[in-house]
Write a protein that holds these residues in place. Structure first.
Motif, PDB file in Angstrom:
ATOM      1  N   LYS A  19       0.868  -1.178   0.000  1.00  0.00           N
ATOM      2  CA  LYS A  19       0.000   0.000   0.000  1.00  0.00           C
ATOM      3  C   LYS A  19       0.902   1.224   0.000  1.00  0.00           C
ATOM      4  CE  LYS A  19      -3.851  -2.258   2.269  1.00  0.00           C
ATOM      5  NZ  LYS A  19      -4.755  -2.266   3.408  1.00  0.00           N
ATOM      6  N   THR A  20       0.560   2.201  -0.845  1.00  0.00           N
ATOM      7  CA  THR A  20       1.434   3.355  -1.033  1.00  0.00           C
ATOM      8  C   THR A  20       0.702   4.667  -0.775  1.00  0.00           C
ATOM      9  OG1 THR A  20       0.915   3.726  -3.363  1.00  0.00           O
ATOM     10  CG2 THR A  20       2.591   2.078  -2.883  1.00  0.00           C
ATOM     11  N   THR A  21       1.492   5.733  -0.709  1.00  0.00           N
ATOM     12  CA  THR A  21       0.943   7.084  -0.616  1.00  0.00           C
ATOM     13  C   THR A  21       0.873   7.726  -2.001  1.00  0.00           C
ATOM     14  OG1 THR A  21       3.160   7.970  -0.233  1.00  0.00           O
ATOM     15  CG2 THR A  21       1.846   7.425   1.719  1.00  0.00           C
ATOM     16  N   LEU A  22       1.256   6.998  -3.032  1.00  0.00           N
ATOM     17  CA  LEU A  22       1.252   7.509  -4.400  1.00  0.00           C
ATOM     18  C   LEU A  22      -0.171   7.639  -4.930  1.00  0.00           C
ATOM     19  CD1 LEU A  22       4.073   5.190  -5.810  1.00  0.00           C
ATOM     20  CD2 LEU A  22       4.324   7.562  -5.050  1.00  0.00           C
ATOM     21  N   GLU A  23      -0.343   8.488  -5.947  1.00  0.00           N
ATOM     22  CA  GLU A  23      -1.650   8.611  -6.605  1.00  0.00           C
ATOM     23  C   GLU A  23      -2.013   7.307  -7.304  1.00  0.00           C
ATOM     24  OE1 GLU A  23      -4.039  11.023  -6.723  1.00  0.00           O
ATOM     25  OE2 GLU A  23      -2.842  11.908  -5.113  1.00  0.00           O
ATOM     26  N   LYS A  24      -1.049   6.768  -8.069  1.00  0.00           N
ATOM     27  CA  LYS A  24      -1.238   5.487  -8.755  1.00  0.00           C
ATOM     28  C   LYS A  24       0.023   4.694  -8.582  1.00  0.00           C
ATOM     29  CE  LYS A  24      -4.566   5.260 -12.361  1.00  0.00           C
ATOM     30  NZ  LYS A  24      -4.784   5.107 -13.765  1.00  0.00           N
ATOM     31  N   PRO A  25       0.034   3.530  -8.177  1.00  0.00           N
ATOM     32  CA  PRO A  25      -1.067   2.752  -7.618  1.00  0.00           C
ATOM     33  C   PRO A  25      -1.183   2.986  -6.114  1.00  0.00           C
ATOM     34  CG  PRO A  25       0.852   1.353  -7.785  1.00  0.00           C
ATOM     35  CD  PRO A  25       1.243   2.719  -8.307  1.00  0.00           C
ATOM     36  N   LYS A  26      -2.389   2.941  -5.636  1.00  0.00           N
ATOM     37  CA  LYS A  26      -2.616   3.001  -4.180  1.00  0.00           C
ATOM     38  C   LYS A  26      -2.213   1.681  -3.552  1.00  0.00           C
ATOM     39  CE  LYS A  26      -4.455   7.031  -3.299  1.00  0.00           C
ATOM     40  NZ  LYS A  26      -3.738   7.968  -2.470  1.00  0.00           N
ATOM     41  N   VAL A  27      -2.487   0.589  -4.263  1.00  0.00           N
ATOM     42  CA  VAL A  27      -2.121  -0.753  -3.811  1.00  0.00           C
ATOM     43  C   VAL A  27      -1.495  -1.491  -4.993  1.00  0.00           C
ATOM     44  CG1 VAL A  27      -2.972  -2.941  -2.878  1.00  0.00           C
ATOM     45  CG2 VAL A  27      -4.029  -0.809  -2.154  1.00  0.00           C
TER      46      VAL A  27
END
Length: 166
Positions: A125-133
């Protein structure tokens, strides 16, 4: 607080660790799914008069074919790493790099039913816009959960302790 790391361990973390598909696991999977496809295909053919039975058999046969395809596709990419774990983060075979600072959760999921493995995947799981997961099936990789988590722990700590001017 600085965590002690031996000089040998520090040298290992200077270069990224590439994780490849296991040829043996892929060939065994292809063999199993070929047999399953043939078995369910034969069952479907034997149910010629039963429409609903043929439909169920066809769905199961198609699922077995999809699993067979999943085993055969990576056989052509054995020379390319599926994952690269380094000081910058985790790089996937599709070119996506997720940095250690962008991760909110890094999980190795291993499920089984009565001792039979049913699912092995990495979920980040990330803090990025894409990908969130970001999810990746890892049953055919040449790495187990303990080694994966230890590598992630080692490299994420070495990235924190690295000097700012690398």
């Amino acid at each position: 607080m600085e965590i002690y790391s031996s000089s040998q361990n520090k040298q290992k973390t200077q270069k990224p660790r590439e994780v490849y598909y296991s040829r043996t696991k892929l060939i065994m999977g292809a063999l199993i799914w070929t047999l399953a496809t043939a078995f369910f295909g034969a069952l479907t053919a034997r149910m010629m008069g039963n429409t609903s039975g043929m439909a169920v058999g066809a769905v199961i046969t198609c699922a077995a074919l999809w699993m067979l395809y999943g085993c055969l596709r990576p056989l052509g990419k054995l020379d390319k790493p599926a994952l690269t774990i380094g000081r910058d983060g985790i790089s996937f075979e599709d070119g996506l790099l997720i940095g250690w600072g962008d991760m909110t959760e890094n999980t190795y999921i291993s499920q089984s039913y009565m001792g039979i493995p049913t699912l092995k995947l990495i979920q980040i799981k990330t803090t990025l816009e894409k990908p969130k997961v970001k999810k990746m099936r890892v049953a055919a990789l040449d790495i187990d959960s303990d080694e994966y988590l230890a590598l992630c722990d080692t490299y994420s700590q070495s990235s924190v302790m690295a000097p700012a001017g690398r």
